[in-house]
Design an enzyme around this catalytic site. Sequence first.
Site, PDB file in Angstrom:
ATOM      1  N   ARG A 211     -54.112 -44.409  16.461  1.00  0.00           N
ATOM      2  CA  ARG A 211     -53.931 -45.333  17.149  1.00  0.00           C
ATOM      3  C   ARG A 211     -54.792 -44.493  18.309  1.00  0.00           C
ATOM      4  O   ARG A 211     -55.741 -43.922  18.135  1.00  0.00           O
ATOM      5  CB  ARG A 211     -53.075 -46.134  17.474  1.00  0.00           C
ATOM      6  CG  ARG A 211     -52.815 -45.532  18.599  1.00  0.00           C
ATOM      7  CD  ARG A 211     -51.889 -46.034  19.135  1.00  0.00           C
ATOM      8  NE  ARG A 211     -51.019 -45.997  20.619  1.00  0.00           N
ATOM      9  CZ  ARG A 211     -49.771 -45.918  21.093  1.00  0.00           C
ATOM     10  NH1 ARG A 211     -48.396 -46.857  20.122  1.00  0.00           N
ATOM     11  NH2 ARG A 211     -49.190 -45.721  22.705  1.00  0.00           N
ATOM     12  N   GLY A 212     -55.704 -46.019  18.902  1.00  0.00           N
ATOM     13  CA  GLY A 212     -56.700 -45.467  20.024  1.00  0.00           C
ATOM     14  C   GLY A 212     -57.777 -44.970  20.148  1.00  0.00           C
ATOM     15  O   GLY A 212     -58.500 -44.735  19.339  1.00  0.00           O
ATOM     16  N   GLU A 213     -57.831 -43.409  20.501  1.00  0.00           N
ATOM     17  CA  GLU A 213     -58.952 -42.652  20.548  1.00  0.00           C
ATOM     18  C   GLU A 213     -58.520 -41.168  20.666  1.00  0.00           C
ATOM     19  O   GLU A 213     -58.947 -40.752  19.379  1.00  0.00           O
ATOM     20  CB  GLU A 213     -60.024 -42.940  21.986  1.00  0.00           C
ATOM     21  CG  GLU A 213     -60.271 -42.017  22.359  1.00  0.00           C
ATOM     22  CD  GLU A 213     -61.643 -42.058  23.391  1.00  0.00           C
ATOM     23  OE1 GLU A 213     -62.068 -43.642  23.664  1.00  0.00           O
ATOM     24  OE2 GLU A 213     -62.453 -41.636  24.121  1.00  0.00           O
TER      25      GLU A 213
ATOM     26  N   ASP B 253     -55.982 -42.398  28.370  1.00  0.00           N
ATOM     27  CA  ASP B 253     -56.298 -41.999  29.255  1.00  0.00           C
ATOM     28  C   ASP B 253     -56.340 -40.852  29.809  1.00  0.00           C
ATOM     29  O   ASP B 253     -57.033 -40.198  29.784  1.00  0.00           O
ATOM     30  CB  ASP B 253     -56.512 -42.692  30.165  1.00  0.00           C
ATOM     31  CG  ASP B 253     -56.655 -43.984  29.521  1.00  0.00           C
ATOM     32  OD1 ASP B 253     -57.787 -44.758  29.632  1.00  0.00           O
ATOM     33  OD2 ASP B 253     -55.517 -44.750  29.741  1.00  0.00           O
TER      34      ASP B 253
HETATM   35  O1  TRH Z   1     -51.957 -44.429  23.529  1.00  0.00           O
HETATM   36  P1  TRH Z   1     -53.095 -44.847  23.304  1.00  0.00           P
HETATM   37  O2  TRH Z   1     -53.321 -46.170  22.383  1.00  0.00           O
HETATM   38  O3  TRH Z   1     -54.028 -44.653  23.893  1.00  0.00           O
HETATM   39  C1  TRH Z   1     -55.121 -45.157  24.553  1.00  0.00           C
HETATM   40  C2  TRH Z   1     -54.988 -45.703  26.548  1.00  0.00           C
HETATM   41  O4  TRH Z   1     -53.994 -47.425  25.683  1.00  0.00           O
HETATM   42  C3  TRH Z   1     -57.255 -46.272  26.484  1.00  0.00           C
HETATM   43  O5  TRH Z   1     -56.317 -47.652  27.570  1.00  0.00           O
HETATM   44  C4  TRH Z   1     -57.350 -47.149  25.384  1.00  0.00           C
HETATM   45  O6  TRH Z   1     -58.642 -46.873  25.917  1.00  0.00           O
HETATM   46  C5  TRH Z   1     -57.429 -46.035  24.178  1.00  0.00           C
HETATM   47  O7  TRH Z   1     -56.397 -45.878  23.918  1.00  0.00           O
HETATM   48  C6  TRH Z   1     -58.674 -46.159  23.405  1.00  0.00           C
HETATM   49  O8  TRH Z   1     -53.604 -43.896  22.080  1.00  0.00           O
HETATM   50  P2  TRH Z   1     -54.365 -42.385  22.091  1.00  0.00           P
HETATM   51  O9  TRH Z   1     -55.689 -42.320  22.294  1.00  0.00           O
HETATM   52  O10 TRH Z   1     -54.530 -41.442  20.217  1.00  0.00           O
HETATM   53  O11 TRH Z   1     -54.047 -41.240  22.766  1.00  0.00           O
HETATM   54  C7  TRH Z   1     -52.350 -40.665  22.340  1.00  0.00           C
HETATM   55  C8  TRH Z   1     -52.340 -39.494  23.246  1.00  0.00           C
HETATM   56  O12 TRH Z   1     -51.003 -38.929  23.054  1.00  0.00           O
HETATM   57  C9  TRH Z   1     -53.140 -38.195  22.124  1.00  0.00           C
HETATM   58  O13 TRH Z   1     -53.459 -37.915  23.721  1.00  0.00           O
HETATM   59  C10 TRH Z   1     -51.909 -38.002  21.233  1.00  0.00           C
HETATM   60  C11 TRH Z   1     -50.987 -37.898  22.324  1.00  0.00           C
HETATM   61  N1  TRH Z   1     -49.010 -38.059  21.901  1.00  0.00           N
HETATM   62  C12 TRH Z   1     -48.502 -36.815  21.849  1.00  0.00           C
HETATM   63  O14 TRH Z   1     -48.931 -35.663  22.582  1.00  0.00           O
HETATM   64  N2  TRH Z   1     -46.982 -36.682  21.717  1.00  0.00           N
HETATM   65  C13 TRH Z   1     -46.712 -37.462  20.393  1.00  0.00           C
HETATM   66  O15 TRH Z   1     -45.725 -37.387  20.132  1.00  0.00           O
HETATM   67  C14 TRH Z   1     -48.183 -38.749  20.357  1.00  0.00           C
HETATM   68  C15 TRH Z   1     -47.185 -39.325  19.258  1.00  0.00           C
HETATM   69  C16 TRH Z   1     -48.916 -38.693  20.988  1.00  0.00           C
END
Ligand code: TRH
Length: 380
Positions: free
Chosen positions: A274-276, A20
């Site tokens: 994962r996620g988005e 988010d």
């Molecule tokens: O963390 P996520 O699983 O997030 C989400 C939320 O759970 C949300 O509620 C849900 O609706 C959505 O998934 C589908 O996965 P996401 O989206 O990939 O977000 C991770 C963020 O973290 C992304 O912006 C990249 C960042 N990130 C870093 O900045 N540094 C890191 O070392 C890593 C591994 C990720």
Amino acid sequence: MPEMKARWDIFCTVVDNFGDIGVTWRLARQLVAEHSVTVRLWVDDLRAFERLCPDIDINASQQWQQGVEVRQWTANWQPTEAADVVIAAFACQLPGAYMDAMAEREKPPLWMNLDYLSAEDWIVGCHGLPSVKYKSVQKFFFFPGFQKGTGGLLRESGLLERRQQFQQNPESQREFLQGLGIDRAQGAQLVSLFAYENKGLASWFDAMAADSTPTHLLVPEGRVLGDVARWLGVDGLVAGAVHVRDALTVQVLPFVRQDQYDLLLWCCDFNAVRGEDSFVRAQWAGRPLLWHIYQQDEDIHLDKLEAFLALYTKELSEPAREAISGLWHSWNAGETMSDHWLATRKHWPELQKHAEAWCLEQALQDDLAAALVQFYVNWI
Ligand code: TRH
């Protein structure tokens, strides 16, 4: 240009994890940097934000970060003027007093719900449609997506050029990796792993450990570490830990800043995401990927998984399509991965070429920030 003067408010409730805030922070920065608009980003959990952007002061009610005004969104809402464009990210509920402030404006603002990303066909039909109304203020659906007729994907200007330059420069990559304490194992393929807990992990790790090609696996600190520790047979894992099991080297990384995570993805031959947001960033990396989709009630995430796979694998040969689809299905079902991993490895060159082609094809769409600005320009 009307958008030059526009003030935007983006509202983000951190439901869980980092997606988010990851999406809204990225969007806010891009709007400021590329569209000269004024952005306030309202966030209800600055601790999650701090992980992606360590410059965040978690105690500040107001602060400036990279041109974005970051506001702490607390339960005790203080009256504020409504902006020209209001984005409620992922259907979050705006404060009642703010909704009244929107309605009290002489010209109501453009109010949009920035939805979750999906490759499903119905997105195209719903993108841009009016949603509910609050007094005189109309809300609109804004759907990111992969297909024409959707709101597109977040992609900063020049991103692919920067990525390609970096990938063509082994010295820059080596320097970046060294900064994270990574000394690539000789002849090893680099794989990054950002995932939720997964029962299928052990069988994938078994396959990599038994492979003739060595793998150096990079795991940022996070939810999957418990499964990794179990497979390694160790009590716990912290950033910096390195363990070797046959052909597999497992290294735990600190959770890095959001822009550094891009560089990590660009360095790797294969990225599990994962996620988005990480899912989209792995596509911009132009390398084969594995998606751990965010689980939703009644398994509706499985429709999203199928819809994306259908699009993504359309141009692949039948055997390569079967291999990568099999891998994604087993990973998301927590099932045995070994055979699917071996099958995927057989089609590596085709999958590599395809990942770059897919990335370039997606980049033909307007990016999401530009599409939002265009939506506003059309609306006024
Ligand atoms: O963390 P996520 O699983 O997030 C989400 C939320 O759970 C949300 O509620 C849900 O609706 C959505 O998934 C589908 O996965 P996401 O989206 O990939 O977000 C991770 C963020 O973290 C992304 O912006 C990249 C960042 N990130 C870093 O900045 N540094 C890191 O070392 C890593 C591994 C990720």
